[in-house]
Design a protein around this motif. Sequence first.
Motif, PDB file in Angstrom:
ATOM      1  N   GLU A  15       0.833  -1.207   0.000  1.00  0.00           N
ATOM      2  CA  GLU A  15       0.000   0.000   0.000  1.00  0.00           C
ATOM      3  C   GLU A  15       0.867   1.257   0.000  1.00  0.00           C
ATOM      4  OE1 GLU A  15      -3.455   2.216   2.683  1.00  0.00           O
ATOM      5  OE2 GLU A  15      -2.866   0.148   3.135  1.00  0.00           O
ATOM      6  N   LEU A  16       1.947   1.247   0.784  1.00  0.00           N
ATOM      7  CA  LEU A  16       2.806   2.431   0.874  1.00  0.00           C
ATOM      8  C   LEU A  16       3.675   2.612  -0.364  1.00  0.00           C
ATOM      9  CD1 LEU A  16       3.763   4.750   2.749  1.00  0.00           C
ATOM     10  CD2 LEU A  16       5.539   3.186   3.587  1.00  0.00           C
ATOM     11  N   ARG A  17       4.222   1.509  -0.869  1.00  0.00           N
ATOM     12  CA  ARG A  17       5.112   1.496  -2.038  1.00  0.00           C
ATOM     13  C   ARG A  17       6.254   2.518  -1.917  1.00  0.00           C
ATOM     14  NH1 ARG A  17       2.969  -2.129  -5.355  1.00  0.00           N
ATOM     15  NH2 ARG A  17       4.604  -1.829  -6.910  1.00  0.00           N
ATOM     16  N   PRO A  18       7.133   2.331  -0.931  1.00  0.00           N
ATOM     17  CA  PRO A  18       8.251   3.253  -0.758  1.00  0.00           C
ATOM     18  C   PRO A  18       9.310   3.062  -1.837  1.00  0.00           C
ATOM     19  CG  PRO A  18       8.486   1.405   0.742  1.00  0.00           C
ATOM     20  CD  PRO A  18       7.151   1.238   0.063  1.00  0.00           C
ATOM     21  N   ASP A  19      10.096   4.098  -2.073  1.00  0.00           N
ATOM     22  CA  ASP A  19      11.229   4.004  -2.992  1.00  0.00           C
ATOM     23  C   ASP A  19      12.436   3.362  -2.311  1.00  0.00           C
ATOM     24  OD1 ASP A  19      10.047   5.556  -5.249  1.00  0.00           O
ATOM     25  OD2 ASP A  19      10.019   7.139  -3.737  1.00  0.00           O
ATOM     26  N   VAL A  20      12.507   3.539  -0.990  1.00  0.00           N
ATOM     27  CA  VAL A  20      13.627   3.021  -0.203  1.00  0.00           C
ATOM     28  C   VAL A  20      13.108   2.494   1.132  1.00  0.00           C
ATOM     29  CG1 VAL A  20      15.886   3.524   0.813  1.00  0.00           C
ATOM     30  CG2 VAL A  20      15.116   4.821  -1.180  1.00  0.00           C
ATOM     31  N   ILE A  21      13.667   1.383   1.572  1.00  0.00           N
ATOM     32  CA  ILE A  21      13.421   0.890   2.930  1.00  0.00           C
ATOM     33  C   ILE A  21      14.750   0.927   3.688  1.00  0.00           C
ATOM     34  CG2 ILE A  21      12.721  -1.060   4.365  1.00  0.00           C
ATOM     35  CD1 ILE A  21      10.951  -1.986   2.027  1.00  0.00           C
ATOM     36  N   VAL A  22      14.774   1.665   4.781  1.00  0.00           N
ATOM     37  CA  VAL A  22      15.950   1.695   5.661  1.00  0.00           C
ATOM     38  C   VAL A  22      15.582   0.859   6.883  1.00  0.00           C
ATOM     39  CG1 VAL A  22      17.549   3.116   6.971  1.00  0.00           C
ATOM     40  CG2 VAL A  22      16.596   3.990   4.837  1.00  0.00           C
ATOM     41  N   HIS A  23      16.208  -0.297   6.990  1.00  0.00           N
ATOM     42  CA  HIS A  23      15.814  -1.288   8.002  1.00  0.00           C
ATOM     43  C   HIS A  23      16.714  -1.177   9.242  1.00  0.00           C
ATOM     44  CE1 HIS A  23      14.406  -4.749   9.977  1.00  0.00           C
ATOM     45  NE2 HIS A  23      15.164  -5.661   9.408  1.00  0.00           N
ATOM     46  N   CYS A  24      16.240  -0.359  10.196  1.00  0.00           N
ATOM     47  CA  CYS A  24      16.982  -0.157  11.445  1.00  0.00           C
ATOM     48  C   CYS A  24      16.478  -1.059  12.563  1.00  0.00           C
ATOM     49  CB  CYS A  24      16.862   1.300  11.899  1.00  0.00           C
ATOM     50  SG  CYS A  24      17.513   2.527  10.761  1.00  0.00           S
ATOM     51  N   ALA A  25      15.268  -1.581  12.440  1.00  0.00           N
ATOM     52  CA  ALA A  25      14.680  -2.396  13.508  1.00  0.00           C
ATOM     53  C   ALA A  25      15.504  -3.662  13.728  1.00  0.00           C
ATOM     54  CB  ALA A  25      13.244  -2.762  13.157  1.00  0.00           C
TER      55      ALA A  25
END
Length: 284
Positions: free
Chosen positions: A49-59
């Motif tokens: 649904e969000l369809r981001p250009d980038v995912i920064v995975h800090c979790a």
Amino acid sequence: MKILVTGATGQLGYDVVREGSRRGFEMYGIGSSQLDITNKNNVISYIEELRPDVIVHCAAYTAVDQAEDDKETCWKVNVDGTKNLATIARMVNAKFLYISTDYVFNGEGQEPFTETDSADPIGHYGLTKHTGEESVKSLLDKWFIVRISWVFGMNGNNFIKTMLRLAESRNEINVVGDQYGSPTYTYDLARLLIDMIQTDKYGIYHASNEGYCSWAEFAKEIFRVSNKDVVINSIKTEEYPTRAVRPKNSRMSKQKLVENGFTTLPPWQDAITRYLTEINSRGE
């Protein structure tokens, strides 16, 4: 650019969202209460649904001692959660930046570990983070892996805050002096990460503030800068036993950053000074 940041309630995620917003990017910061990354169906529906250009995975599950006794939960978060995010990143064609750790190495020797050195984790936490790295590399083409160490930021607990708290009731503190590495100020790191995700210079990087120190030297600098009269007794690792084995050598080479034209982070001493100034300005 639309950027999704996991772990946004933690030290690094908080600063990544703040830095991205400051630069005018469309930032979406989420914590575990907004999205359980171990639930694949929830991850797919949220990101589709969000369809981001980038995912920064800090979790991440970062309680290294607790991880030795709660291996299943640590694995679910650091491995299964990462796989879920990487899988959907591929589906929506998003760049993926995975935050990793010095704990993927065995901590032996005295030379800085390079980005191409073989991983050899000595604890369960390190094993899960390395397995997460391998998942990212196998599932994606557009990936960054950034290994960090000894993190401190405004939003959460860290070594500096612990030392300052101890100093309120003690004038003498024992601190391990035979483990060496580099502190990482999340404010500085966040600026680098936002720079990095705007490029296609994919690969593995090491990113921490410049220079190396022991935990005892780290503590001494904290009290020097904060003008607190606290004696630091440098002790051996064996004198401070922990559930998880700590690497004695967490030095990491940042050669890959230099080769790819990224600006390395300022010296760790400078980072401490700026951090303590920020804490004081907030009245913490």
